[in-house]
Every structure is written in structure tokens, then in C-alpha cells.
Write an enzyme that holds these catalytic residues in place. Sequence first.
Site, mmCIF file in Angstrom:
data_model
loop_
_atom_site.group_PDB
_atom_site.id
_atom_site.type_symbol
_atom_site.label_atom_id
_atom_site.label_comp_id
_atom_site.label_asym_id
_atom_site.label_seq_id
_atom_site.Cartn_x
_atom_site.Cartn_y
_atom_site.Cartn_z
ATOM 1 N N ASN A 149 0.813 -1.226 0.000
ATOM 2 C CA ASN A 149 0.000 0.000 0.000
ATOM 3 C C ASN A 149 0.846 1.274 0.000
ATOM 4 O OD1 ASN A 149 0.919 0.330 2.612
ATOM 5 N ND2 ASN A 149 -1.051 -0.097 3.600
ATOM 6 N N ASP A 150 2.163 1.130 -0.226
ATOM 7 C CA ASP A 150 3.018 2.327 -0.196
ATOM 8 C C ASP A 150 2.590 3.342 -1.247
ATOM 9 O OD1 ASP A 150 4.289 0.870 1.709
ATOM 10 O OD2 ASP A 150 6.244 0.788 0.707
ATOM 11 N N ASP A 336 -5.489 19.287 17.229
ATOM 12 C CA ASP A 336 -4.398 20.102 16.691
ATOM 13 C C ASP A 336 -4.767 21.588 16.772
ATOM 14 O OD1 ASP A 336 -1.894 20.062 15.076
ATOM 15 O OD2 ASP A 336 -3.165 21.092 13.610
ATOM 16 N N GLU A 365 -4.012 21.007 21.755
ATOM 17 C CA GLU A 365 -2.663 21.542 21.538
ATOM 18 C C GLU A 365 -2.723 23.059 21.673
ATOM 19 O OE1 GLU A 365 0.862 21.749 18.146
ATOM 20 O OE2 GLU A 365 -1.222 21.979 17.598
#
Length: 622
Positions: A149-150, A336, A365
Site C-alpha cells: 500500500n506504499d 491540533d 494543543e
Amino acid sequence: MNKIFKIYRPVILLAFVFLMGIQIAIAQKIERIEPPFWWTGMKETSLQLMVYGSKISQSRPSVDYPGLTIREIQRVENPDYLFINLEVAENTRPGMAALQFRFPKGKPLTYSYALKERASGSAERQGFDNGDAIYLLMPDRFSNGNPDNDNMPGMVDRANRNNPDGRHGGDLKGIENHLDYIAGMGFTALWINPVFECNVKTPSYHGYSITDFYRVDPRLGSNDDYKALVDKAHKNGLKVIKDMVFNHFGDGHYWMKNLPMPDWINQWPTFTRSNFRAGTLTDPHAAEADKDKMLKGWFDVMMADLNQENPLVANYLIQNSIWWIEFAGIDGIRMDTYPYSERNFMAEWMRRIHQEYPNFSVVGEVWMNSPQQVAYWQQNYRNGDGFNSYLDHVFDFPLKYAVGEAFMESNGWSTGAAKLYETLSYDFLYEDPQKIIAFADNHDFDRIFNTLGEDVQKLRMALVLIATTRGLPQIYYGTEILMTGWENQGHGYIRQDFPGGWPNDSVNAFNGNGLSEQQAETQAFVKHLMHWRRKSDAVIHGKLKHYIPEEGVYVYFRYTDEQSVMVVINNNKESRSFRTERFAESLEGYSTGTDVLSRTYFDQLRIIHVPAMTARIIELQK
Ligand code: CA
């Protein structure tokens, strides 16, 4: 032209009729409905569907399913979107609900929308707490469990392990393969950097340029793979914290080709970057222009800024979080760029999450330098403007900076060991100092080993502090094997591949093959520290009492009514022996102790000896 038109008029008319036919045909396709499915038995009975398809707003939707009613249909500027506000009555049964879309012309469209049954105990799930120690990893950089799956069809950036900012092929399967390693190291929670689809040309291996809020990036795995990973993590005693981003998204998202509404995102006449000054949001003297740029400026050229003041955007994001919690069974969320999203929306987000899952944990964050600035964003903070975020956890950025500096400085009034003491003395600002996550570095900073001059002794002191101060600790993957990297070299260098995560790696940190002695010792140190921590009632449930550092030695106690742990950090290049009279209020009733790190036994507590640049964790005995 007129003559040509006259001659070809029948042809042109025919072509026009034909094209109209195509247009009607196009209209009769639904590209997406989001959320893609939902559940019965949720506390919140309203559900808002975003329907996307060419000219879908021309349709009249209806539904035929017991318990399910349409309360309102919202049409927006772009006719390719339609918002349906549904009511899911309390006792609605799970099943497939037929949504029908009738168009002025042509056949109606039917869409089967799944209403699923919630997993038992879903609402009662427990988030993370002080008994947890978090291991943070970046999925593209931890382990490649599936080289097939790269590269995936339709995904624009190709894997390239030679490029520090390229995709390296790490994936969910790689994490799954090594859950035993993470659990074996003594960690109990896993914060995985974002796994959403990021189909953009610019480096996106980090996961922060989301192009589909409902899909795991196929180079990491599928949605079902993610759910399976969470299940398996739970079986290994690991909670899973999902990294989410509400402030911005990647320009490869279908919204950017065809925005639902002009104010779906914050738009500027020309590209305008955020000033990244989150301090303006709490500063009573701040200029509106500065606050506006902070909140509405874009994070980066390819990261559009979502307008959460638009109620449809707000609802989309809130439902998205709840969908992932319910679908994947996660235990926590790490949000985030927390202050970059509109604050009242974020408070409503927290309210909605806790309405469904009262014990779910969220950490924001809030990347700010001072405790005053961070504390504002934690729930119930007594601030002048009356704002309450309802956010339960924050990261301790001020302590992170203090840790990086204290062990590199000589000891003075407020430098060296005193810096740690002073930073923690600001805890009066926090509503709940126990709901703070201590950390020394993460995926955005120089590796802590670099910051501390690649000094293993200093690293150990930092890790002891992180693991034994109030709150709970977070360790960045690879710290345990002394991984290095400076942030200013490029972010790829602080997010390097974990050795052993790729086939044929010459070093394998999972089984220890090829690790240097220093690496192996540090790995064993972290393992010992984390395993000890999870059994220490004093550290998990105890209070913190610390003493003014003298001669660069910082001493504090974590204690309950039954137990006490004395932590001694000697920030000196020489060993120190010191008398303990001034700690009498903490030592009362205790006469001996054992350093859990060196296994040194103290048959008396009147004089304590600490080697140079060393921390001791002394479990006191009566
Ligand atoms: Ca892979």
C-alpha cells in the site's frame, strides 16, 4: 454566424436537448452523504446530513423509516449541496432508512442510509487519566507492515524513502504488528498522528493536510483497518488517542474544487497567512485586525482555513468527531492547533462530545509559552471574560521548554533546577493541574536528546521528571532509543523511521538487534520507568509537594495518605549529599526507602546521596 446558425439550427437544438438530458442524468447521482452512516440511541437526536451531488439542491428529499423524520432542508449557495436536518426519535430501531430525492424531472433517487446499533458500553467508555503513559508516533514513520500500500491508485504523492519529507510507507499494519512492543515498554495509551486521507502534492506524510474527514488514507490502511487497530490496541492494554484537525484542511479536498458556500472557509483577497500569535486571543489589548489574522489567516498555502462560525461547518465537524469515536471505539482525541478554531464552537464541540461520552478525554494543543496563556484554555478557568472551554486536558508546553533548558543551564535563582520548580509553581493558574500532559518533545520539536546535548544522563533526568510530576506523561517514539533530529534541518529529520520498522533494516529496535549499548540501556530504562509508574499509586493518584531547589538539587514528593515517593534530581556535574531536615513535613512517618531506578536501599533518610546528573525515585517505607 446567423446563416450558420440557421442551417445547423436543428442540430444545435438537438444537441441542446441532448445536453439537458445529460444534465438531468448527472443530477441523479449522489456523490456523497456525510456522515456516511449514523447510529440509533444517541443522546443527541438531531442529525444533519450533507448531501453532495450535481444540482442536488433541486431535489425534494423525503424519508420513509419509523422514527426518522426530516425537520428541515437547508439549501445553500452552491446547488450541488443540500443539508438535511433529521430527527432520530429515541426508540428508533437500527436498519436501512430509504432516503428519496425527487427531482422536477426524471426519476427519483433512492439512497439507503444505515442507522447502526451502538456497541454496548459505548457511552460509558473511559478516556485516559493519570494512570496512563502516552506513546506518540507518526504512522508513516513507525513501521511498514504492508509494502503493497506504499503507493495507491489516485494518491498523488508517491512513496520515496530517500526523501526526508516524502512518504516512507509506514502504515496501520506496521503499528498493529508492534503493539506488543509499545505495551511491553509499559505504555498504556497511543497517540497516533492523523490518519485521515491527505491526497495533496505537497508533503503530506504527516497527516495534517486532510482531504477527506471520513476516510483513512489508503496508504495507511482502510477505515476498517483503523477500527481493527483500535480493537487490537485495547486487547494489548493500550488506549488510542486520535489526532484531529479542525482549523484547516488540505487543498486536495473536494470542497476546494466546489465550495458549499463562499464562507465555508475564511477567504482573503490574496493569500493571507495566520500570524500564529494565539496570545492575541486572550490579550485584552489586542487589535481586532491581529485577532482576525490569527483566527482566519491560513495555516499554510495549501491548508485552507475552515470557518467554524458557519453553523453548518460547525455541525459537520462535531458530528465527524462523534462518528469516529463511535465507529472506531477510540478513547481520546488530541486536537491540533486548538486555539486557532473559533473558541465558542470548540466549547460547543466539547459539550456535544461529553453529552454522548461523559468520560471521554480530549487534549488540546495549546502551543503557548507561558502557563497563564495555556491555563486560559483549560476547562473552568477563572478568566475575566467568562469564557469556559470545557476542554479537559492541555499539554504542558511551558514545562517542555523548561525541561529543555533547565538541564543545560547552571543553577541560579531561576535557572537550572529552579526553572523546573518555578514553572510548576504556576500551577495555581490551572483549574486542574492533574489534567496536564507533561512531555519533553513531540513531532514538531527538536528531539529532546538533541536539545539536551545528546547527554544520556540528562535525558534520563528529563524522563524521570516527565514520568513523575503531576499529570500524565507523553513520550515521542524513538526517544527510548536516543533518536536524534533538529527541527531546523526540516521536519522530516525529527520524524525519522523507527529502526526495525522496515524490512531489511540493519538495526531493529523491536528486538534489540544492532542497538548500541547506550540505546539498549536507555530503552531498558524507559521500560523500567514506565512499568514502575503504572503501579505507583502515589504517582497516579497522589498530590505533588516540591521544595525550593538548593545547590541545583530539586526534590519533590508524590504522595497519598498511604504512600510517598521522593524524587531527587541532581542537576550538577558533581555528586551531592544533603541533609533532609527541611523535608520533614514530607518525610514524617517514613524511615527508609528504595531508589526504584538504581535499586539502592536507604537504611536511613537523614542524609541522601545522589550521583552527578542523576535522578532518584525513592519509594519511602515506614
Ligand atoms: Ca505501507
